[in-house]
Scaffold this motif. Structure first.
Motif, PDB file in Angstrom:
ATOM      1  N   LEU A   1     -10.760   7.762  -1.446  1.00  0.00           N
ATOM      2  CA  LEU A   1      -9.974   7.733  -0.221  1.00  0.00           C
ATOM      3  C   LEU A   1     -10.866   7.577   1.004  1.00  0.00           C
ATOM      4  O   LEU A   1     -10.491   6.896   1.969  1.00  0.00           O
ATOM      5  CB  LEU A   1      -9.121   8.990  -0.116  1.00  0.00           C
ATOM      6  N   VAL A   2     -12.042   8.191   0.976  1.00  0.00           N
ATOM      7  CA  VAL A   2     -12.999   7.994   2.073  1.00  0.00           C
ATOM      8  C   VAL A   2     -13.376   6.516   2.178  1.00  0.00           C
ATOM      9  O   VAL A   2     -13.384   5.928   3.277  1.00  0.00           O
ATOM     10  CB  VAL A   2     -14.260   8.853   1.861  1.00  0.00           C
TER      11      VAL A   2
ATOM     12  N   GLU B   1      -1.857   5.984  -2.315  1.00  0.00           N
ATOM     13  CA  GLU B   1      -2.462   5.722  -1.014  1.00  0.00           C
ATOM     14  C   GLU B   1      -2.769   4.235  -0.835  1.00  0.00           C
ATOM     15  O   GLU B   1      -2.541   3.668   0.239  1.00  0.00           O
ATOM     16  CB  GLU B   1      -3.746   6.543  -0.866  1.00  0.00           C
ATOM     17  N   LEU B   2      -3.272   3.609  -1.884  1.00  0.00           N
ATOM     18  CA  LEU B   2      -3.593   2.187  -1.782  1.00  0.00           C
ATOM     19  C   LEU B   2      -2.320   1.357  -1.644  1.00  0.00           C
ATOM     20  O   LEU B   2      -2.306   0.344  -0.926  1.00  0.00           O
ATOM     21  CB  LEU B   2      -4.406   1.744  -2.996  1.00  0.00           C
TER      22      LEU B   2
ATOM     23  N   VAL C   1      -1.399   1.285   1.905  1.00  0.00           N
ATOM     24  CA  VAL C   1      -2.246   0.351   2.646  1.00  0.00           C
ATOM     25  C   VAL C   1      -1.788  -1.083   2.409  1.00  0.00           C
ATOM     26  O   VAL C   1      -1.697  -1.885   3.355  1.00  0.00           O
ATOM     27  CB  VAL C   1      -3.724   0.522   2.241  1.00  0.00           C
ATOM     28  N   MET C   2      -1.469  -1.423   1.163  1.00  0.00           N
ATOM     29  CA  MET C   2      -0.983  -2.773   0.867  1.00  0.00           C
ATOM     30  C   MET C   2       0.315  -3.056   1.626  1.00  0.00           C
ATOM     31  O   MET C   2       0.510  -4.147   2.169  1.00  0.00           O
ATOM     32  CB  MET C   2      -0.760  -2.929  -0.636  1.00  0.00           C
ATOM     33  N   ALA C   3       1.200  -2.061   1.673  1.00  0.00           N
ATOM     34  CA  ALA C   3       2.453  -2.234   2.397  1.00  0.00           C
ATOM     35  C   ALA C   3       2.201  -2.434   3.884  1.00  0.00           C
ATOM     36  O   ALA C   3       2.860  -3.261   4.541  1.00  0.00           O
ATOM     37  CB  ALA C   3       3.359  -1.032   2.169  1.00  0.00           C
TER      38      ALA C   3
ATOM     39  N   GLN D   1       2.683  -2.858  -7.501  1.00  0.00           N
ATOM     40  CA  GLN D   1       2.273  -3.909  -8.423  1.00  0.00           C
ATOM     41  C   GLN D   1       1.076  -4.671  -7.872  1.00  0.00           C
ATOM     42  O   GLN D   1       0.159  -5.052  -8.615  1.00  0.00           O
ATOM     43  CB  GLN D   1       3.424  -4.881  -8.676  1.00  0.00           C
ATOM     44  N   ALA D   2       1.066  -4.871  -6.560  1.00  0.00           N
ATOM     45  CA  ALA D   2      -0.087  -5.523  -5.937  1.00  0.00           C
ATOM     46  C   ALA D   2      -1.356  -4.700  -6.157  1.00  0.00           C
ATOM     47  O   ALA D   2      -2.434  -5.259  -6.415  1.00  0.00           O
ATOM     48  CB  ALA D   2       0.167  -5.721  -4.444  1.00  0.00           C
TER      49      ALA D   2
END
Length: 228
Positions: free
Chosen positions: A86-87, A158-159, A162-164, A180-181
């Motif tokens: 996460l960092v 969390e990722l 970020v993608m969204a 899915q991405a």
């Protein structure tokens, strides 16, 4: 400290004094033994000996025996890796400060290389993961679930956020499914490296990992890059 609280990162930072620190010594020894021998072959006697403790002491801290100890070690270890992931995610892709379109590939590549480097930075953890992949049928289901929730699922969520956020800023087209991405991004940047290096046990040359991550990021952007 509750010896069964695997989310307690003080295991890796406190001086080893008293009851809690004996649990820390056992957990550290168990991490090494499980990473070396796997879940099935690792023995309580070996773990106790490497921790400088008796088997009675080990069971006093971990009454559930090997299954409880393995669950605790995996949750603790996965939590450490999760925090570092996460960092690195926030360093390279901050959804509050999205990159310029021309910098997106650069930032995704920096993130990919930072995450791949975790296999070297946390070698013991990924040795544990390698054994889990090979012994999943012998590892209690609740242990597998605890590991996934402490690490991979938390990071995946969390990722996906970020993608969204990148999609909202017009930088990606995640086709309505950021999770899915994420799966495709991780597969493209790391699967070949994981398999060929045996989860980092035999690291690939730096130039080869750089080539794989760069190719993976380009393929990801061809699939998910927003039309310009």
């Amino acid at each position: 400290m509750n010896s069964t609280d695997a989310g307690d990162d003080t295991w890796s930072t406190r001086p080893r004094r008293g009851r809690g620190d004996k649990a820390a010594a056992i957990a550290h020894a168990a991490c090494g033994v499980f990473g070396r021998d796997g879940y099935t072959r690792a023995s309580i006697d070996t773990i106790a000996a490497e921790a400088g403790a008796s088997t009675r002491t080990l069971y006093n801290h971990f009454p559930g025996g090997k299954a409880e100890l393995f669950r605790a070690v995996m949750r603790w270890s996965a939590g450490q890796v999760r925090d570092e992931q996460l960092v690195r995610l926030r360093k390279h892709l901050d959804p509050q400060r999205p990159p310029r379109p021309e910098d997106l590939e650069r930032d995704l590549l920096a993130l990919a290389r930072a995450w791949v480097a975790l296999m070297t930075d946390f070698r013991d953890h990924f040795s544990l993961v390698r054994h889990i992949q090979g012994e999943a049928g012998h590892v209690p289901a609740e242990v597998l679930d605890a590991w996934q929730e402490a690490g991979p699922r938390a990071v995946g969520r969390e990722l996906a956020l970020v993608m969204a956020a990148l999609a909202e800023h017009g930088l990606l087209d995640v086709h309505g499914d950021p999770a899915q991405a994420v799966s495709h991004f991780m597969a493209l940047i790391s699967t070949d490296i994981v398999h060929r290096s045996y989860w980092g046990v035999i690291p690939l040359p730096r130039e080869e990992t750089d080539r794989i991550t760069a190719t993976g990021v380009r393929a990801f952007l061809r699939a998910y890059g927003a039309a310009r």
